[in-house]
Design a protein around this motif. Structure first.
Motif, PDB file in Angstrom:
ATOM      1  N   THR A 195     -32.308  -0.632  49.079  1.00  6.56           N
ATOM      2  CA  THR A 195     -30.896  -0.355  48.642  1.00  6.56           C
ATOM      3  C   THR A 195     -30.441   0.256  49.980  1.00  6.56           C
ATOM      4  O   THR A 195     -31.035   0.491  51.033  1.00  6.56           O
ATOM      5  CB  THR A 195     -31.071   0.876  47.788  1.00  6.56           C
ATOM      6  OG1 THR A 195     -31.736   1.932  47.968  1.00  6.56           O
ATOM      7  CG2 THR A 195     -31.453   0.259  46.442  1.00  6.56           C
ATOM      8  N   PHE A 196     -29.125   0.572  49.968  1.00  4.46           N
ATOM      9  CA  PHE A 196     -28.699   0.978  51.168  1.00  4.46           C
ATOM     10  C   PHE A 196     -27.771   2.368  50.911  1.00  4.46           C
ATOM     11  O   PHE A 196     -27.763   2.762  49.766  1.00  4.46           O
ATOM     12  CB  PHE A 196     -27.122   0.070  51.783  1.00  4.46           C
ATOM     13  CG  PHE A 196     -27.732  -1.257  51.973  1.00  4.46           C
ATOM     14  CD1 PHE A 196     -28.737  -1.516  52.974  1.00  4.46           C
ATOM     15  CD2 PHE A 196     -27.645  -2.207  51.076  1.00  4.46           C
ATOM     16  CE1 PHE A 196     -29.232  -2.873  53.475  1.00  4.46           C
ATOM     17  CE2 PHE A 196     -28.210  -3.586  51.241  1.00  4.46           C
ATOM     18  CZ  PHE A 196     -28.877  -3.719  52.457  1.00  4.46           C
ATOM     19  N   PRO A 197     -27.624   3.263  51.707  1.00  2.00           N
ATOM     20  CA  PRO A 197     -27.000   4.508  51.360  1.00  2.00           C
ATOM     21  C   PRO A 197     -25.284   4.585  51.139  1.00  2.00           C
ATOM     22  O   PRO A 197     -24.730   5.350  51.595  1.00  2.00           O
ATOM     23  CB  PRO A 197     -27.138   5.426  52.947  1.00  2.00           C
ATOM     24  CG  PRO A 197     -27.202   4.273  53.959  1.00  2.00           C
ATOM     25  CD  PRO A 197     -27.919   3.196  53.309  1.00  2.00           C
ATOM     26  N   ILE A 198     -25.338   3.736  49.841  1.00  2.46           N
ATOM     27  CA  ILE A 198     -23.959   3.687  49.556  1.00  2.46           C
ATOM     28  C   ILE A 198     -23.644   5.064  48.287  1.00  2.46           C
ATOM     29  O   ILE A 198     -24.697   5.148  47.594  1.00  2.46           O
ATOM     30  CB  ILE A 198     -24.012   2.174  48.798  1.00  2.46           C
ATOM     31  CG1 ILE A 198     -23.922   1.337  49.775  1.00  2.46           C
ATOM     32  CG2 ILE A 198     -22.436   2.044  48.108  1.00  2.46           C
ATOM     33  CD1 ILE A 198     -24.149  -0.082  49.002  1.00  2.46           C
ATOM     34  N   PRO A 199     -22.719   5.695  48.482  1.00  3.70           N
ATOM     35  CA  PRO A 199     -22.736   6.971  47.438  1.00  3.70           C
ATOM     36  C   PRO A 199     -22.679   6.524  46.016  1.00  3.70           C
ATOM     37  O   PRO A 199     -21.887   5.398  45.704  1.00  3.70           O
ATOM     38  CB  PRO A 199     -21.154   7.193  47.731  1.00  3.70           C
ATOM     39  CG  PRO A 199     -20.867   6.952  49.259  1.00  3.70           C
ATOM     40  CD  PRO A 199     -21.721   5.549  49.269  1.00  3.70           C
ATOM     41  N   GLY A 200     -23.605   6.923  45.329  1.00  2.24           N
ATOM     42  CA  GLY A 200     -23.638   6.636  43.829  1.00  2.24           C
ATOM     43  C   GLY A 200     -24.540   5.631  43.403  1.00  2.24           C
ATOM     44  O   GLY A 200     -24.957   5.527  42.442  1.00  2.24           O
ATOM     45  N   ILE A 201     -25.018   4.653  44.303  1.00  4.54           N
ATOM     46  CA  ILE A 201     -26.028   3.667  43.897  1.00  4.54           C
ATOM     47  C   ILE A 201     -27.382   4.360  43.488  1.00  4.54           C
ATOM     48  O   ILE A 201     -27.834   3.940  42.506  1.00  4.54           O
ATOM     49  CB  ILE A 201     -26.065   2.681  45.192  1.00  4.54           C
ATOM     50  CG1 ILE A 201     -24.967   1.649  45.389  1.00  4.54           C
ATOM     51  CG2 ILE A 201     -27.540   1.912  44.755  1.00  4.54           C
ATOM     52  CD1 ILE A 201     -24.788   1.021  44.202  1.00  4.54           C
ATOM     53  N   ALA A 202     -27.918   5.473  44.223  1.00  7.19           N
ATOM     54  CA  ALA A 202     -29.153   5.814  43.847  1.00  7.19           C
ATOM     55  C   ALA A 202     -28.992   6.819  42.644  1.00  7.19           C
ATOM     56  O   ALA A 202     -30.054   6.565  41.794  1.00  7.19           O
ATOM     57  CB  ALA A 202     -29.589   6.763  45.014  1.00  7.19           C
TER      58      ALA A 202
END
Length: 508
Positions: A114-121
């Motif tokens: 994954t990438f540090p995209i807000p909300g994905i985690a």
């Protein structure tokens, strides 16, 4: 006896142990397999598990049932010190300990990248494990249950919207299977129409399924469009806070189910926790003969295969010169790896891995699929049969093959199983709701106030004060003094004695 330690029980690890049991003579080597899970997951079946076409337990293979002569340790390998040939084993309970070996086989597989995209985690879910596939299936079914009892509106639309991120094989199969499941569910919910459901696929590239030809991928796009799916090409996800998927195009898609399939990476716990050489993409540097090391110098006693290993693709078809991380390579590498270890133990030379990709096959929902091998492309029902035939045969062990085939046969006549078991993720909810509990301890009562003294006692207590200050006598005290004065003559008390001196006696 030489000790062989296998790190990871996925495709490559399970097949390596399975084939070592077949090729090793009795007493020739001691084999130990370490994995935090007690089973191998056949990942090509995960989209069908998510769609309810395959029972979840049938898509996994129990280590202990099929590995009779391998020591199984359900734990994690958190460190590899190959210089001293010891690995750190971290069990679910208890303290970590070291395990010595003569040969180590690293087959720890890959995890979602994954990438540090807000909300994905916080809001998305992957599709790399059987647990994730089951959760995705139950989530979609639960959302249908909730939406069926709601009036039309934004919250209902959110529940009936699915977003899949990633247009590779895994993403397309998951997207198409979930679309197929939703179409089947609509027929069971008269409150919901087909147009009420919304499916969006987000892909950063300008095409989907790079494993097949451009013409074949375009056919898949048209087929998905006919089934009411929306594919966003050249689009990236920029945010997913509170389930609101924000796209690089400026569009926002509210959803309650985000499935992330945009790439994988080698298991970082194993790769970063050891001293084995790692290449630029984070995989263990592996030679064509599956020994760890460079082409000029192998690392004695260290082997790797599968998604965690950067194995040169001698057929020339690999991306960047390496084998792509898929099940086809992992299984074949593992079979050769077992033979190579046995060869080295017997003083022979290992062989190099060479496998030309036979093609790619994908299921796109019930009775629909796509197959590509060279310039040959099959689409629709015939490709779906090829997909099921290939993976049905590739499933390890006849015991598992029959379970999968039997499930397919039942579904053909009985239809797709749409039982929703989301509450199994919280199995104690009913027991907890009605279980009797000890009553809470009553709070300590405050100390009771001193009770009011009787009138005569109060008079007695205040008598001395009354003697000093006659003006402040209480009514009871005055009455006592008066009574004493009346009785005084009968007792021939001295006439000149003050009444105040008799107050204590009157109080008594």
């Amino acid at each position: 006896m030489p000790k062989i330690l296998i790190v990871g029980g996925g495709y490559a690890g399970f097949y390596t142990a399975w084939k070592l049991e077949k090729h090793l003579r009795k007493g020739e080597a001691d084999v130990t397999l370490v994995d935090p899970l007690p089973y191998m997951t056949y990942q090509p079946f995960l989209p069908e598990v998510a769609a309810g076409s395959i029972e979840a337990r049938h898509a996994v293979v129990a280590h202990r049932r099929h590995l009779d002569r391998t020591h199984i340790i359900t734990a994690k390998v958190t460190g590899i010190d190959h210089a001293n040939k010891v690995a750190t084993i971290t069990p679910p309970t208890g303290e970590p300990y070291e395990l010595a070996y003569d040969h180590i086989v690293v087959t720890a597989g890959a995890v979602s990248r994954t990438f540090p995209i807000p909300g994905i985690a916080d809001n998305a879910i992957g599709l790399k494990t059987i647990e994730e596939a089951v959760a995705v299936r139950d989530k979609l079914m639960s959302n249908f249950d909730k939406a069926a009892g709601m009036p039309a509106g934004p919250e209902r639309d959110r529940l009936l919207t699915v977003v899949v991120v990633g247009g590779g094989f895994a993403g397309i199969e998951a997207f198409a299977e979930l679309r197929s499941l939703a179409s089947a569910l609509v027929g069971k919910y008269p409150e919901i129409t087909f147009d009420d459901t919304h499916f969006h696929l987000i892909e950063a590239m300008g095409r989907i399924m790079p494993e097949v030809s451009l013409k074949t991928s375009e056919w898949v796009l048209k087929d998905l469009a006919k089934r009411g799916a929306n594919v966003h090409l050249d689009t990236q996800v920029t945010g997913a806070i509170d389930g609101n998927v924000e796209l690089s195009t400026g569009e926002t898609i509210p959803t309650d189910l985000i499935v992330w399939t945009a790439g994988v990476m080698a298991n970082p716990t194993v790769v970063r926790g050891g001293d084995l050489p790692v290449e630029e993409r984070g995989r263990i540097q592996t030679r064509a003969d599956l020994r760890v090391g460079t082409a000029e110098e192998p690392l004695v006693g260290a082997w790797a295969a599968g998604d965690v290993a950067a194995v040169p693709d001698l057929s020339g078809g690999g991306v960047g010169g390496y084998c792509v991380p898929n099940a086809q390579h992992a299984v074949r590498q593992a079979k050769l790896l077992a033979k190579n270890i046995v060869a080295v133990l017997r003083g022979e030379q290992p062989k190099e891995y060479f496998h030309k990709n036979m093609g790619a096959v994908a299921g796109l929902g019930l009775y629909n699929g796509v197959f590509q091998s060279g310039n040959i492309a099959l689409k629709g029902f015939i490709a779906w049969l090829a997909h099921r035939g290939y993976h049905g045969l590739a499933m390890p062990s006849w015991e598992r093959k029959w379970r999968v085939l039997w499930g397919w046969w039942n579904n053909l006549w009985l239809g797709r199983d749409i039982v929703n078991l989301e509450t199994v993720q919280n199995p104690r909810y009913v027991f907890e709701e009605f279980a009797a509990r000890p009553r809470p301890a009553a709070p300590a009562a405050p100390a009771p106030a001193a009770p009011a003294a009787p009138a005569k006692e109060v008079a007695a207590e205040k008598a001395p004060a009354a003697a000093k200050a006659p003006a402040k006598k209480a009514p009871a005290k005055a009455a006592a003094d008066k009574a004493a004065a009346v009785k005084a003559p009968a007792k021939k008390a001295p006439a000149k004695k003050p009444a105040a001196e008799k107050a204590p006696a009157a109080g008594k």
